[in-house]
Design an enzyme around this catalytic site. Structure first.
Site, PDB file in Angstrom:
ATOM      1  N   ASN A  87       0.827  -1.193   0.000  1.00  0.00           N
ATOM      2  CA  ASN A  87       0.000   0.000   0.000  1.00  0.00           C
ATOM      3  C   ASN A  87       0.872   1.258   0.000  1.00  0.00           C
ATOM      4  O   ASN A  87       2.103   1.174   0.007  1.00  0.00           O
ATOM      5  CB  ASN A  87      -0.961  -0.034   1.198  1.00  0.00           C
ATOM      6  N   ASP A  95      19.867  -0.876   2.254  1.00  0.00           N
ATOM      7  CA  ASP A  95      21.318  -0.859   2.067  1.00  0.00           C
ATOM      8  C   ASP A  95      21.839  -2.270   1.822  1.00  0.00           C
ATOM      9  O   ASP A  95      22.879  -2.453   1.183  1.00  0.00           O
ATOM     10  CB  ASP A  95      22.008  -0.249   3.278  1.00  0.00           C
ATOM     11  N   HIS A 117      21.992   2.773  13.235  1.00  0.00           N
ATOM     12  CA  HIS A 117      23.183   3.554  13.576  1.00  0.00           C
ATOM     13  C   HIS A 117      23.597   3.261  15.007  1.00  0.00           C
ATOM     14  O   HIS A 117      22.761   2.935  15.848  1.00  0.00           O
ATOM     15  CB  HIS A 117      22.903   5.049  13.400  1.00  0.00           C
ATOM     16  N   SER A 144      -0.657  -1.275   9.218  1.00  0.00           N
ATOM     17  CA  SER A 144      -0.285   0.121   8.975  1.00  0.00           C
ATOM     18  C   SER A 144       0.732   0.653   9.977  1.00  0.00           C
ATOM     19  O   SER A 144       0.657   0.367  11.169  1.00  0.00           O
ATOM     20  CB  SER A 144      -1.526   1.014   9.058  1.00  0.00           C
ATOM     21  N   ALA A 162      -0.808  -3.226  13.497  1.00  0.00           N
ATOM     22  CA  ALA A 162      -0.556  -1.832  13.141  1.00  0.00           C
ATOM     23  C   ALA A 162       0.234  -1.129  14.234  1.00  0.00           C
ATOM     24  O   ALA A 162       0.002  -1.340  15.420  1.00  0.00           O
ATOM     25  CB  ALA A 162      -1.885  -1.116  12.905  1.00  0.00           C
ATOM     26  N   THR A 167      11.525  -5.796  16.430  1.00  0.00           N
ATOM     27  CA  THR A 167      12.949  -5.728  16.766  1.00  0.00           C
ATOM     28  C   THR A 167      13.640  -7.083  16.699  1.00  0.00           C
ATOM     29  O   THR A 167      14.866  -7.144  16.773  1.00  0.00           O
ATOM     30  CB  THR A 167      13.128  -5.159  18.178  1.00  0.00           C
ATOM     31  N   ARG A 182       5.682  -8.162  20.121  1.00  0.00           N
ATOM     32  CA  ARG A 182       5.746  -9.466  20.792  1.00  0.00           C
ATOM     33  C   ARG A 182       4.628 -10.356  20.260  1.00  0.00           C
ATOM     34  O   ARG A 182       3.535  -9.886  19.949  1.00  0.00           O
ATOM     35  CB  ARG A 182       5.568  -9.298  22.297  1.00  0.00           C
ATOM     36  N   ARG A 185      -0.266 -14.537  20.162  1.00  0.00           N
ATOM     37  CA  ARG A 185      -0.930 -15.827  20.028  1.00  0.00           C
ATOM     38  C   ARG A 185      -0.534 -16.476  18.708  1.00  0.00           C
ATOM     39  O   ARG A 185      -0.014 -15.817  17.805  1.00  0.00           O
ATOM     40  CB  ARG A 185      -2.443 -15.702  20.110  1.00  0.00           C
TER      41      ARG A 185
END
Length: 196
Positions: A87, A95, A117, A144, A162, A167, A182, A185
């Site tokens: 979308n 990179d 960084h 989103s 959303a 991480t 996280r 389920r």
């Protein structure tokens, strides 16, 4: 390729720090003008849009829909499978490689960034950074305004809520949400009954 460039490329591939100046030899792989052209084409000009996508991306599968505008650092490091839907305002910070499987859906405002960084400001001289590939396996759905960070793999069929910031890796067939993202389920066969 010079020995220096080869050494920098090896460091990039290992996820080590490198600078903008050291990586300048990669600049010809950027597709900024072609991305600009793509974002200016009419939605109905499907043949032109397809031709541009094939010139911009590292590879692109069949039946790909990528709504304008989209943005990419390079474009050439993005590989998209079949039956992809991206979308508006999708950003690829590519990179290094971003690999997207078949049947993937990405909602508006999502960022996939292979690059980060260092935290300490003295290490950010000359835009020093590190890069690690991102992989979205088949049939992933990203909601989103989610952000996927360097080195993340999202497993087959998983859903990212959303606004999430991903991480770390997400296992297959999982619903994952939050900041940081996280798993909440597993996705089960019961979901086949309808919207959950």
């Amino acid at each position: 390729m010079s020995e220096h460039d080869a050494a920098v490329l090896a460091r990039i591939r290992q996820g080590s720090l490198y600078t903008e100046s050291e990586a300048a030899f990669l600049a010809p792989q950027r597709r900024a003008d072609l991305i600009f052209d793509y974002n200016q084409t009419r939605p109905s000009d499907t043949d032109r849009r397809r031709t541009l996508l094939e010139q911009i991306l590292g590879s692109v599968g069949a039946r790909t829909v990528l709504l304008s505008p989209f943005h990419a650092g390079f474009g050439s490091n993005v590989h998209i499978g079949d039956d992809f839907f991206g979308n508006v305002n999708l950003t690829f910070v590519d990179d290094v490689e971003i690999r997207i499987g078949n049947g993937v859906m990405i909602a508006p405002g999502v960022t996939l960034t292979t690059t980060g960084h260092p935290v300490h400001p003295d290490l950010r001289v000359d835009f020093r950074r590190f890069s690690e590939p991102i992989v979205l396996e088949d049939k992933v759905w990203i909601g989103s305004n989610a952000v996927v960070l360097p080195g993340v793999r999202i497993g087959y069929g998983s859903v990212i809520g959303a606004g999430s910031v991903v991480t770390h890796d997400i296992p297959p067939m999982s619903v994952a949400v939050g900041v940081p993202c996280r798993v909440t389920r597993a996705i089960t066969q019961d979901e086949l009954r309808g919207r959950v």
